[in-house]
Design an enzyme around this catalytic site. Structure first.
Site, mmCIF file in Angstrom:
data_model
loop_
_atom_site.group_PDB
_atom_site.id
_atom_site.type_symbol
_atom_site.label_atom_id
_atom_site.label_comp_id
_atom_site.label_asym_id
_atom_site.label_seq_id
_atom_site.Cartn_x
_atom_site.Cartn_y
_atom_site.Cartn_z
ATOM 1 N N LYS A 83 1.026 -1.083 -0.058
ATOM 2 C CA LYS A 83 -0.186 0.055 -0.181
ATOM 3 C C LYS A 83 0.899 1.269 -0.107
ATOM 4 C CE LYS A 83 -4.250 1.280 2.421
ATOM 5 N NZ LYS A 83 -5.004 0.996 3.568
HETATM 6 O O1 G3P Z 1 -7.919 1.970 5.408
HETATM 7 C C1 G3P Z 1 -8.147 3.349 5.071
HETATM 8 C C2 G3P Z 1 -9.455 3.835 5.173
HETATM 9 O O2 G3P Z 1 -10.325 2.990 5.115
HETATM 10 C C3 G3P Z 1 -9.427 4.568 6.504
HETATM 11 O O3 G3P Z 1 -10.718 4.847 7.070
HETATM 12 O O4 G3P Z 1 -12.324 5.457 8.609
HETATM 13 O O5 G3P Z 1 -10.064 6.164 8.806
HETATM 14 O O6 G3P Z 1 -11.303 7.332 7.159
HETATM 15 P P1 G3P Z 1 -10.974 6.118 7.859
#
Ligand code: G3P
Length: 218
Positions: A83
Site C-alpha cells: 500500500k
Molecule cells: O484504510 C483506509 C481507510 O479505510 C480509512 O478509513 O475511517 O480512517 O477514514 P477512515
C-alpha cells in the site's frame, strides 16, 4: 463485489474469516498503531488466516525507501499487497513494483484525477476514501461514480476500485450499485449488514409458532 475488512485486529479477522464472506484485509499505519504490535508480526498473522490480498502500507515518503520497505513487507507472505500513498513518490514506486509483478494498493485517493494517475502507474487497487470526503462536506460516492465511469472508458486499465473509509451500510450499498470491485469495511459495519428489525421480529414469531407445535426436527 469483494469484501475486505479494514482492521489490524487479528481476533476480528479470525471471526470474519470463519463466516466465509471475507476476501481480503486492508491495514494502514493508524490501524497498526492501534493494534500495538510490530507490523511484520501482525501482517504475518493476518496472512496465515486470510488467503486473499492483505494490504500493508509503507511508512517511507521517498520512492527508493518505499521500495526497500516494500521488499521487507512482500517477504512476509505471497498475498501481501504493498500500500502506497498517492504522492509522486508513491506512484513512482507503484510503477516500479507493478512492472515487477508486485500487487499494489494506492491509498489516500480523494479525486478522479488522482485515481487516473494511479491506474496509469499500474496500481492493482485504488483506494478512494468516501467517508473522509463526506466529513468535509463533499460527496464521497460521487467520486466513486466518476472513477467507475473513467476506468470504464478505458478497459485496458486493470486497476480495481477499492472503496475505503466506509462508515455505514449505505456507503457499501451505494458502492455496490455503482459497480465498485471491492469495499474495505470496518468490522462494526460488517456486523451491521446482517441486521434488520423485521428479520428479528419475523424469527421471534416463527420460533413462537414452532414451539406451539411441540415438534422437533431430526
Ligand atoms: O484504510 C483506509 C481507510 O479505510 C480509512 O478509513 O475511517 O480512517 O477514514 P477512515
Amino acid at each position: 463485489m469483494k469484501f475486505f475488512v479494514d482492521t489490524a485486529d487479528v481476533t476480528e479477522i479470525r471471526d470474519l474469516a470463519a463466516t466465509g464472506l471475507l476476501d481480503g484485509v486492508t491495514t494502514n499505519p493508524s490501524l497498526i498503531a492501534k493494534s500495538g504490535r510490530k507490523i511484520q508480526d501482525v501482517i504475518a498473522e493476518i496472512c496465515a488466516i486470510v488467503e486473499g490480498p492483505v494490504s500493508a502500507e509503507v511508512a517511507a515518503t521517498e520512492y527508493q525507501a518505499m521500495l526497500r520497505e516494500a521488499a521487507v513487507l512482500s517477504a512476509i507472505a505471497p498475498n501481501v499487497v504493498i500500500k502506497l500513498p498517492l504522492t509522486p513518490d508513491g506512484l513512482r514506486a507503484c510503477h516500479i513494483l507493478s512492472k515487477q509483478g508486485t500487487l499494489t494498493n494506492v491509498t489516500l485517493c480523494f479525486s478522479a484525477a488522482q485515481a487516473l494517475l494511479a491506474a496509469k502507474a499500474g496500481a492493482s487497487f485504488i483506494s478512494p476514501f468516501v467517508g473522509r470526503l463526506d466529513d468535509i462536506g463533499q460527496d464521497g460516492m460521487e467520486l466513486i461514480a466518476d472513477i467507475v465511469q473513467i476506468y470504464g472508458n478505458y478497459p485496458h486499465l486493470r486497476t480495481e476500485i477499492l472503496v475505503a473509509s466506509i462508515r455505514h451500510p449505505i456507503h457499501l450499498i451505494q458502492a455496490a450499485k455503482l459497480g465498485a470491485h471491492v469495499a474495505t469495511i470496518p468490522p462494526n459495519v460488517i456486523k451491521q449488514l446482517y441486521h434488520h428489525p423485521l428479520t428479528d421480529k419475523g424469527l421471534a414469531h416463527f420460533l413462537a409458532d414452532w414451539a406451539k407445535t411441540g415438534q422437533s426436527i431430526g
